[in-house]
Design a protein around this motif. Sequence first.
Motif, PDB file in Angstrom:
ATOM      1  N   LEU A  57     -29.733 -20.991 -34.530  1.00  7.54           N
ATOM      2  CA  LEU A  57     -30.337 -21.854 -33.183  1.00  7.54           C
ATOM      3  C   LEU A  57     -29.560 -22.769 -32.818  1.00  7.54           C
ATOM      4  CD1 LEU A  57     -32.811 -22.142 -31.640  1.00  7.54           C
ATOM      5  CD2 LEU A  57     -33.935 -23.533 -33.432  1.00  7.54           C
ATOM      6  N   ILE A  58     -28.664 -23.411 -33.620  1.00  9.40           N
ATOM      7  CA  ILE A  58     -27.896 -24.405 -33.383  1.00  9.40           C
ATOM      8  C   ILE A  58     -26.870 -23.841 -32.794  1.00  9.40           C
ATOM      9  CG2 ILE A  58     -26.282 -26.377 -34.202  1.00  9.40           C
ATOM     10  CD1 ILE A  58     -28.456 -26.646 -36.605  1.00  9.40           C
ATOM     11  N   ASN A  59     -26.065 -22.857 -33.095  1.00  8.85           N
ATOM     12  CA  ASN A  59     -25.087 -22.103 -32.341  1.00  8.85           C
ATOM     13  C   ASN A  59     -25.389 -21.756 -30.996  1.00  8.85           C
ATOM     14  OD1 ASN A  59     -23.665 -21.970 -34.699  1.00  8.85           O
ATOM     15  ND2 ASN A  59     -23.577 -20.036 -35.269  1.00  8.85           N
ATOM     16  N   THR A  60     -26.618 -21.295 -30.566  1.00 13.30           N
ATOM     17  CA  THR A  60     -27.029 -20.840 -29.410  1.00 13.30           C
ATOM     18  C   THR A  60     -27.027 -22.243 -28.461  1.00 13.30           C
ATOM     19  OG1 THR A  60     -28.639 -19.607 -30.277  1.00 13.30           O
ATOM     20  CG2 THR A  60     -29.108 -19.995 -27.933  1.00 13.30           C
ATOM     21  N   ILE A  61     -27.338 -23.403 -29.111  1.00 15.65           N
ATOM     22  CA  ILE A  61     -27.245 -24.462 -28.348  1.00 15.65           C
ATOM     23  C   ILE A  61     -25.896 -25.184 -28.060  1.00 15.65           C
ATOM     24  CG2 ILE A  61     -28.051 -26.914 -28.077  1.00 15.65           C
ATOM     25  CD1 ILE A  61     -30.498 -26.027 -29.903  1.00 15.65           C
ATOM     26  N   LEU A  62     -25.025 -25.226 -29.157  1.00 14.24           N
ATOM     27  CA  LEU A  62     -23.851 -25.868 -29.176  1.00 14.24           C
ATOM     28  C   LEU A  62     -22.560 -25.006 -28.798  1.00 14.24           C
ATOM     29  CD1 LEU A  62     -23.845 -28.337 -31.999  1.00 14.24           C
ATOM     30  CD2 LEU A  62     -24.379 -28.802 -29.638  1.00 14.24           C
ATOM     31  N   LEU A  63     -22.773 -23.596 -29.193  1.00 13.11           N
ATOM     32  CA  LEU A  63     -21.542 -23.093 -29.198  1.00 13.11           C
ATOM     33  C   LEU A  63     -21.050 -22.534 -27.469  1.00 13.11           C
ATOM     34  CD1 LEU A  63     -21.253 -20.371 -31.968  1.00 13.11           C
ATOM     35  CD2 LEU A  63     -20.120 -22.509 -31.566  1.00 13.11           C
ATOM     36  N   PRO A  64     -22.025 -22.382 -26.612  1.00  7.36           N
ATOM     37  CA  PRO A  64     -21.750 -21.902 -25.293  1.00  7.36           C
ATOM     38  C   PRO A  64     -20.826 -23.052 -24.703  1.00  7.36           C
ATOM     39  CG  PRO A  64     -24.030 -21.345 -25.540  1.00  7.36           C
ATOM     40  CD  PRO A  64     -23.562 -22.068 -26.735  1.00  7.36           C
ATOM     41  N   THR A  65     -21.282 -24.422 -24.987  1.00  2.00           N
ATOM     42  CA  THR A  65     -20.305 -25.542 -24.593  1.00  2.00           C
ATOM     43  C   THR A  65     -18.905 -25.684 -25.370  1.00  2.00           C
ATOM     44  OG1 THR A  65     -22.470 -26.897 -24.176  1.00  2.00           O
ATOM     45  CG2 THR A  65     -20.277 -28.154 -24.498  1.00  2.00           C
TER      46      THR A  65
END
Lengths: 252, 304
Positions: A57-65
């Motif tokens: 979930l955190i990867n979904t939020i942070l990784l695109p950026t």
Amino acid sequence: MLREWKTEWMKIRRRKIGLLVGAFVVLIFAWMTWAIRDSSKEQIYDGWRVCFLQFSLINTILLPTMIAMLASRLCDAEIKGNTLKLLCTMEKKGRLFDLKLLTGAVYLLLFIIAEYAMMFLLSAALGFGRPAEPRHLIYFFLENYTSSILLLLLQQVLSFFYENQIIPLAAGLFGSFAGLFSWFLPGAPVWYLIPWGYYSKLAYISYTWDEATRITTYYNAPFNFPGLLALLAIIAAGYAAGRYLFVTRKEI
Amino acid sequence: MKYMIETNGLCKKYGDKYSVKKCSLKIRPGCVYGFLGPNGAGKSTTMKMILGLVQPTAGEIRIFGEEVTERNRIEILRDTGSLIESPSYYGHLTGRENLEIIRTLKGVSRKEIDEVLQIVRLEGQQKKKVREYSLGMKQRLGLAAALLGRPKLLLLDEPTNGLDPAGIQEMRDLISDLPEHYGMTVMVSSHLLSEMDQMVTDVGIIDKGKMIYQGSLEKLHEQAKGSLKVHALNQGTAVRILDEHREKYRIDGADLLLPERSEREVADVVTMLAAEGAQITHVEMQQKSLEDIFLALTGRQVSL
């Protein structure tokens, strides 16, 4: 090939890409520690499942950026310094595209390894009762690394084609929001068409929340292998299209 | 004769418009070939096509006598160096680190970096980040990168762009020395015709994508005859006398321009005009500059 790849690493000296990835690792670790601090005994017992879900979930939020920033750091030096017209007399344009992607992929691999390390650290520190299922460790890689590679490919094409790096970075931020929404509507097939939706489409841990007891129960969901195949197909098609566009359409 | 570069019917079309049309270049070994033309004439596009950076719409390119294809391009270009338009560099790296990247890609020895830094006189600035360089220093670094590996052929597109007069002179000296000192053949483009006059041995003139002249600079000067400029206080009388003697002339403001002739013939014309009362005050033999030649060839002024 190795000689050319060596120059990719020489080019990113002082670009502080390691620091960028390191900062996101620290941020995620802080976030996870904060998220897990008030967990019940049951949740600590089932800590691995909590980790697999929460990290995704955190990867979904942070990784695109983070991936947008990573691709931009890798590609904008070539745009700013007008170096393509020099490099492309010494190496094939397609190979340059491949080696940039490979360099970015190495950073993403290190990032995923750091996430595994964080999970093991949390497990050792908090004493997760139920051991991690080996297949879940593999699924975590398939879900998060493969989804991230697609985003890296997309961001690399954008970073090469736009001189103003605000546009690829804005695409990364948009992706963070789009990815987050995908977790609320995981059943909608539209997320197969949106590159940022694959983290949720490939999630293999789910949960139920009992309002009366206020207890969250985590459970295994079947791994979405057709989804993984769709993702791999999109990566292959995206790679072929992006490389073709770069080789034939990118003006030097 | 084996040319270093030879193109036949080279064309590049963007939409409906030809940027380069049937351009046939021939660059002989050991020369400094000046590729002249006004801005937008197609110089950079032609050079980019030679280097394979732009795909030609039609035509053939041969380098070192070998036809260039996408398959053998990199191999052939291994013996070339190039500096196209503005210099290419990584601003966050030092001058030496930039050259180290090019050296690695070209697969040449490390000591060559010191040599090229010495040639372009950047030894003292090699540890400075390139973003702190002046434009002249960046151009020199670009030339150093092109010189790495001692290529047989050098393609320099407007290498003096943005340089101050001292920098232009320095770059010009460097380029004209290359064939003699290092046995290189140089193709250099510019829209600054005056600087070409002092640097090149052969010339190709391109205008609106078409080659309008190609040959030695010497022959170009020979081809472009000079004129005799005569200033007469009594221009009407002078014109009448010249008409009577069926002399060719052209009125250029207060002056009369007559075809070039020998010193003896100049003396005869002046004596004749003076005797009839044309009141000659000034006589001058004018040699055509490259600008005049360009004007005569294209019918329009080139930017200077």
